[in-house]
Each structure stands twice: as structure tokens, then as C-alpha cells.
Design an enzyme around this catalytic site. Sequence first.
Site, short mmCIF file in Angstrom:
data_model
loop_
_atom_site.label_atom_id
_atom_site.label_comp_id
_atom_site.label_asym_id
_atom_site.label_seq_id
_atom_site.Cartn_x
_atom_site.Cartn_y
_atom_site.Cartn_z
N GLU A 24 44.12 49.61 26.31
CA GLU A 24 44.41 48.29 25.78
C GLU A 24 43.85 48.14 24.36
OE1 GLU A 24 41.74 44.94 26.49
OE2 GLU A 24 41.21 45.90 28.39
N LYS A 85 46.35 37.36 21.37
CA LYS A 85 45.89 38.05 22.58
C LYS A 85 47.03 37.95 23.60
CE LYS A 85 42.09 37.82 25.95
NZ LYS A 85 40.93 36.99 26.40
N VAL A 105 45.00 43.41 29.78
CA VAL A 105 45.31 44.31 30.91
C VAL A 105 46.76 44.15 31.34
CG1 VAL A 105 44.83 44.77 33.35
CG2 VAL A 105 42.94 44.50 31.73
N ASP A 137 42.30 28.31 36.52
CA ASP A 137 42.24 29.38 35.51
C ASP A 137 42.12 30.73 36.22
OD1 ASP A 137 41.98 30.94 33.29
OD2 ASP A 137 40.30 29.84 32.42
N SER A 139 43.51 34.80 35.87
CA SER A 139 44.11 35.75 34.95
C SER A 139 45.44 36.29 35.47
CB SER A 139 43.15 36.92 34.71
OG SER A 139 43.78 37.94 33.99
N ALA A 140 46.37 36.50 34.54
CA ALA A 140 47.64 37.13 34.87
C ALA A 140 47.48 38.59 35.27
CB ALA A 140 48.59 37.03 33.68
N ASP A 141 46.30 39.16 35.02
CA ASP A 141 46.06 40.56 35.39
C ASP A 141 46.29 40.78 36.89
OD1 ASP A 141 45.26 40.76 32.77
OD2 ASP A 141 43.13 41.12 33.22
N LYS A 158 35.41 41.53 35.45
CA LYS A 158 34.33 41.11 34.54
C LYS A 158 33.33 40.23 35.31
CE LYS A 158 36.95 41.42 30.24
NZ LYS A 158 38.29 41.80 30.75
#
Length: 301
Positions: A24, A85, A105, A137, A139-141, A158
Amino acid sequence: MIPIAYSTEVAEARKNGTAIVALESTIITHGMPFPQNVDTARLVENDIRAAGATPATIAVLDGQLHVGLEDIALDALGQAQNVSKLSRADFAACIAQGGTGSTTVAATMIAAHLAGIDVFATGGIGGVHRGAELSFDISADLQELAQTPVIVVAAGAKAILDLPKTFEVLETLGVPVIAYGQDVLPAFWSAQTDMAAPLRMDSADEIATAQKTRTAMGLRGGQLVTNPIPQQDEIPAETLAPIIAQALSEADARGISSKDVTPFLLGRIFELTEGRSLTANIALVRNNARLAAQIAIAMMK
């Protein structure tokens, strides 16, 4: 299929059938300060080469998707300002509008799959943010892992995230979560947590075979390989807990939200740990790159 600009090295690897590992670029533009970001990117690329594979750092430059960056482009990206981003939602728009963006990611997985790359090394994945029951909230990951067939090697999610909820969502989405060489999940800067790993595998061949089997069964998505940071480089979870709590409190007080949360928290934790978090971050990314290269080679067998 959109046109892809391959670096000279990646183009040669594709021609010769050499294993390739995707990398990435958000870690370069949003994860570390200059010049550590470019220095680390080059160290990680060299770790992959030393392990017998070819690195392919991915980014969008002036509307062109690049898979593999030449040295001059990597230097420029490392010093660029106001870089977008990119995730799934805005990846195509950035290309269509001629923009420049670094890949998260999720976006890196999409680009890797477009380029026929099976394995991707990163630091840590995004996930469910603390307080997500109010903010939503997430993440789309996580969704990307469920639908794009790329193996992601990370040091877990994380540590700033709500880790139990993150792994619950991955289970719901049917994403295999594999701990490499241990029975518990790691937490980014820390090698171990008290969370049992859903799956354990001890070799690159096992991991590659599992992904090939998923493909043969028609199962969508990739696998998350959680690779613990080497113990000599870790920051124990009990040391980090009050630091993360302070950074989260400051982010909330300043009204920081959405895509700005993670860069702020990582930067604040860097300050509060007097740079130890960055040293650990570099160590874990390099460790993940080495394992990803082994898996990429195994996938070619």
C-alpha cells in the site's frame, strides 16, 4: 479494464512469472513522516526482493493507476502534500478526475486483484473504531477482505481500534483470520492479546493451500494472516493502553472523525511514546513483507 502503469521491475516479473507482493501507499503519505516514510518503503521493498519476490507499491498518480513505483515517483509521493487517501468509495473517482491518491488496504486489494497479484503486505488493517455503536465508523477494509480474493498479511488490526468487534465482524463476513505461528491474535505493536485465534497456520505453504482451496470451492474473498511483531520490537499492550486512551480522548475533544482519525491517533501515539511506536511500526511492516514474499512464492507452486 482500466489501463495500469507497471514499473519496469513489476513488468519484468509479470513477464517472467516471478512472485509479486503488493504494497500500500497510505503508509507513505499518511502513516509516517518524511523521510522515514520513503526510507521504510525502500527497506520493505528490499526485504521482499531478498526473499525472492518482487515488490509492487501501488498508488494513483495524476489519474493513472501505478502498480510498482519507480524511485523518482516514490520520492515524489513521500513528499507530496494533500494526497487523497483512497478506499473503495473514491478510488475510481480519483482516477476519473485525474487526481493523485495513496491506497488504503481496501484500495490496494482492489488494485492488486486487477493486476493479478495474490498477496499484499501491510502494517495493520482498519476495522471497527471504538464507539462505532454510535458513530458507525467501520473501515471498508473488512468488507474488502470478504469480497476480493487477495491474501493480506498484517500484524493484526490497528491497536487503536475495538479489536473484539473487529474480529466479530470478520467472522460474520466469513473472512478466515489466521494467526501465524501462535494460538492468539496479535495487536499491531504488541505480539499477543488475550483473544484466541480462529485459525493457526505455521507455514507459507499452508496459507497458500488454504487460499487455493477457497478458490476451488468458489468462496469469495481473501484471507487475513495476522503475523505477530517480533517480540524484541514490540511495545507491550499494557504499556500502550493508557497512551491509546489519551490519544482517543484528545481526538474526541478536537472533533476529529472519519478518515482523519487514524492518522491523528498514529501521530499522537508517536509523540506520546517518544518515537517507539514508529520504530515498532517499521519492524512489523518489514516482518510482514518477508512472510508475504514466502506466501507469494508458495502461491506460484
